[in-house]
Design a protein around this motif. Structure first.
Motif, PDB file in Angstrom:
ATOM      1  N   GLY A  41      -7.057  11.622   3.017  1.00  0.00           N
ATOM      2  CA  GLY A  41      -6.309  10.545   3.650  1.00  0.00           C
ATOM      3  C   GLY A  41      -5.493   9.787   2.622  1.00  0.00           C
ATOM      4  O   GLY A  41      -5.252  10.266   1.505  1.00  0.00           O
ATOM      5  N   TYR A  42      -5.070   8.577   2.983  1.00  0.00           N
ATOM      6  CA  TYR A  42      -4.162   7.834   2.116  1.00  0.00           C
ATOM      7  C   TYR A  42      -4.750   7.567   0.734  1.00  0.00           C
ATOM      8  O   TYR A  42      -4.053   7.682  -0.277  1.00  0.00           O
ATOM      9  CB  TYR A  42      -3.805   6.490   2.753  1.00  0.00           C
ATOM     10  CG  TYR A  42      -3.029   6.556   4.032  1.00  0.00           C
ATOM     11  CD1 TYR A  42      -2.081   7.552   4.257  1.00  0.00           C
ATOM     12  CD2 TYR A  42      -3.230   5.616   5.027  1.00  0.00           C
ATOM     13  CE1 TYR A  42      -1.368   7.606   5.432  1.00  0.00           C
ATOM     14  CE2 TYR A  42      -2.512   5.649   6.204  1.00  0.00           C
ATOM     15  CZ  TYR A  42      -1.588   6.638   6.418  1.00  0.00           C
ATOM     16  OH  TYR A  42      -0.882   6.674   7.581  1.00  0.00           O
ATOM     17  N   GLY A  67      -4.911  14.316   6.436  1.00  0.00           N
ATOM     18  CA  GLY A  67      -4.453  13.251   7.324  1.00  0.00           C
ATOM     19  C   GLY A  67      -5.076  13.257   8.699  1.00  0.00           C
ATOM     20  O   GLY A  67      -4.616  12.521   9.580  1.00  0.00           O
ATOM     21  N   SER A  71      -6.247   8.117   8.590  1.00  0.00           N
ATOM     22  CA  SER A  71      -4.883   8.041   8.063  1.00  0.00           C
ATOM     23  C   SER A  71      -3.855   8.669   8.982  1.00  0.00           C
ATOM     24  O   SER A  71      -2.687   8.286   8.942  1.00  0.00           O
ATOM     25  CB  SER A  71      -4.820   8.715   6.683  1.00  0.00           C
ATOM     26  OG  SER A  71      -5.581   8.004   5.744  1.00  0.00           O
ATOM     27  N   ALA A 193       1.120  10.595   5.674  1.00  0.00           N
ATOM     28  CA  ALA A 193       0.074  11.332   4.965  1.00  0.00           C
ATOM     29  C   ALA A 193       0.564  12.700   4.528  1.00  0.00           C
ATOM     30  O   ALA A 193       0.334  13.125   3.382  1.00  0.00           O
ATOM     31  CB  ALA A 193      -1.159  11.456   5.862  1.00  0.00           C
ATOM     32  N   VAL A 371      -3.105   1.160   5.886  1.00  0.00           N
ATOM     33  CA  VAL A 371      -1.816   1.839   5.750  1.00  0.00           C
ATOM     34  C   VAL A 371      -1.101   1.387   4.478  1.00  0.00           C
ATOM     35  O   VAL A 371      -0.550   2.204   3.732  1.00  0.00           O
ATOM     36  CB  VAL A 371      -0.920   1.601   6.982  1.00  0.00           C
ATOM     37  CG1 VAL A 371       0.437   2.267   6.796  1.00  0.00           C
ATOM     38  CG2 VAL A 371      -1.598   2.145   8.241  1.00  0.00           C
TER      39      VAL A 371
END
Length: 427
Positions: A41-42, A67, A71, A193, A371
């Motif tokens: 993920g992020y 992702g 995310s 992502a 985010v």
């Protein structure tokens, strides 16, 4: 708590239908790397990109698809500041640390926009975020916040909106006023992502999908990760799985808990009466409603959560009930997509950033504000393992106590507490 298992991008997700897939291979065999990352993920992608740019050997292991966790399933909203308000942070940590944390969050926002521009990530980035008051009493909190950040930090992007202005911007009359943050915004989270992943690959990072880590062991000079089909040895490990890693580390389990949240999208709306200026919106409820428009004029609306390992049988109907409280005029609109995802919270709502051992770091528990923060916090973890620990050590000062009740009672206690606050939304 057993987390709703992530096997990949969920069925019925508008993001997955509009972003495609990366189709990375699964990890197999044995290998060595300077830094191993759990979670695509992020946070993990931000760390992988930073490390690859530094010329560090980095291997990212994603248990499902890049992702496909929070995310790539979230509301896509960009919020200002840390998750905990700066007044509280000043009380807890002092004025200097609170200012540093504010500046860090602003740097994270600029960093994210810089990544999007530098790597030409087409993720539908748009400015503007409204915070709408579902009860008049929430005006006082927003006025105190806006006054504080303006006086102390020179942040002048927040303006107040009366009931009529909010009604015109949102296309509903159910709110009592609100604020508009020109520094906030929204984007397509899965495209972000995937764009970060492509940038990390181009820089030399190794990214694997469907490569679930079953456990890890620390050694005198590093860490060994055990997967279904292989083993990876690393000098450092960054644990970045957020709400999808219960059982991996007891310390993380005590401080970070997963909860589920749900989103729908409608068919394209017939006019522009709702969000005519295409800003994002969220309201003041504890179980927050949040929404925005897609580029093809759909309403993307998130609302409702649960605290179990399973999702509602009919996610579209579950979220639709909340949407109609805000937009009763949409009773006849077709709901084309509905999906859920698991995020992670902490007791204090501050992210849990810690060095668990000499070779292991974790960053998780963004409590709905990942985010902006998560890609940058991943960058800060990457800097920490390559010698620059200053910002990571500041984040380690954030107060994130363990959930009460111990291993067996913290989940029931958490459910009872969150359910009480959710009930207050209706009072």
């Amino acid at each position: 708590m057993t987390t709703a298992r992530n096997t990949g991008h969920p069925e019925g997700c508008w993001y997955a239908d509009t972003a495609g897939r990366l189709n990375r291979p699964a990890f197999a065999g044995e290998a060595d790397t300077d830094v191993a990352i759990i979670g695509g993920g992020y946070t993990g992608l931000g760390a992988a990109l930073e490390l690859a740019h530094k010329g560090v050997s980095v291997t990212l292991l994603e248990g499902a698809e890049i992702g496909s966790g929070a995310s790539g399933r979230n509301g896509g909203q960009l919020h200002t500041g840390q998750r905990v308000d700066p007044q509280t942070l000043e009380t807890q940590l002092g004025a200097d640390a609170a200012r540093e944390l504010w500046e860090m969050a602003e740097t994270a926002k600029a960093h994210l926009k810089g990544l999007i521009a530098t790597h030409a990530i087409d993720c539908d980035l748009r400015p503007g975020l409204i915070h709408a008051w579902h009860r008049p009493r929430f005006a006082e909190d927003d006025r105190a916040y806006a006054d504080f950040v303006s006086r102390r930090y020179g942040y002048d992007q927040v303006r107040f909106m009366n009931k009529a202005e909010v009604a015109a911007e949102l296309g509903t009359e159910v709110y009592h006023g609100g604020t508009f943050d020109a520094g906030g915004g929204h984007l397509h989270p899965l495209k972000l992502a995937q764009g970060l992943a492509k940038a990390a690959l181009s820089a030399g990072a190794r990214l694997y999908e469907h490569s679930r880590v079953k456990r890890y062991e620390t050694t005198a000079d590093g860490v060994t990760l055990f997967l279904t089909n292989g083993r990876l040895r690393a000098r450092h490990l960054l644990i970045c799985g957020n709400g999808y890693m219960p059982g991996l580390d007891a310390d993380i389990d005590a401080h970070v808990l997963p909860i589920n949240n749900f989103i729908l999208t409608t068919a394209p709306l017939p006019d522009d009466l709702i969000l005519p200026n295409k800003v994002a919106a969220a309201d003041s409820r504890f179980v927050v409603n949040y929404w925005r428009k897609t580029p093809d004029n759909r309403l993307l609306f998130g609302g409702g959560e649960n605290y179990t390992p399973w999702f509602p049988k009919d996610i579209r109907a579950f979220v639709r009930r909340n949407m109609l409280k805000v937009y009763p005029q949409l009773a006849d609109i077709e709901i084309t997509h509905g999906w859920g995802g698991t995020l992670a919270i902490t007791l204090s709502r501050s992210p849990y950033v810690r060095q668990l051992s000499p070779h292991v770091w974790v960053s998780a528990g963004y409590s709905g504000q990942g985010v902006v923060l998560a890609p940058y916090f991943g960058t800060l973890l990457a800097r920490a393992v390559t010698g620059d620990r200053r910002d990571a050590e500041l984040l380690m000062r954030l107060r994130t106590p363990p959930f009460p009740g111990g291993k067996w009672l913290r989940i029931p206690a958490m459910i009872a507490g969150l359910s009480w606050y959710a009930l207050r939304d209706r009072l």
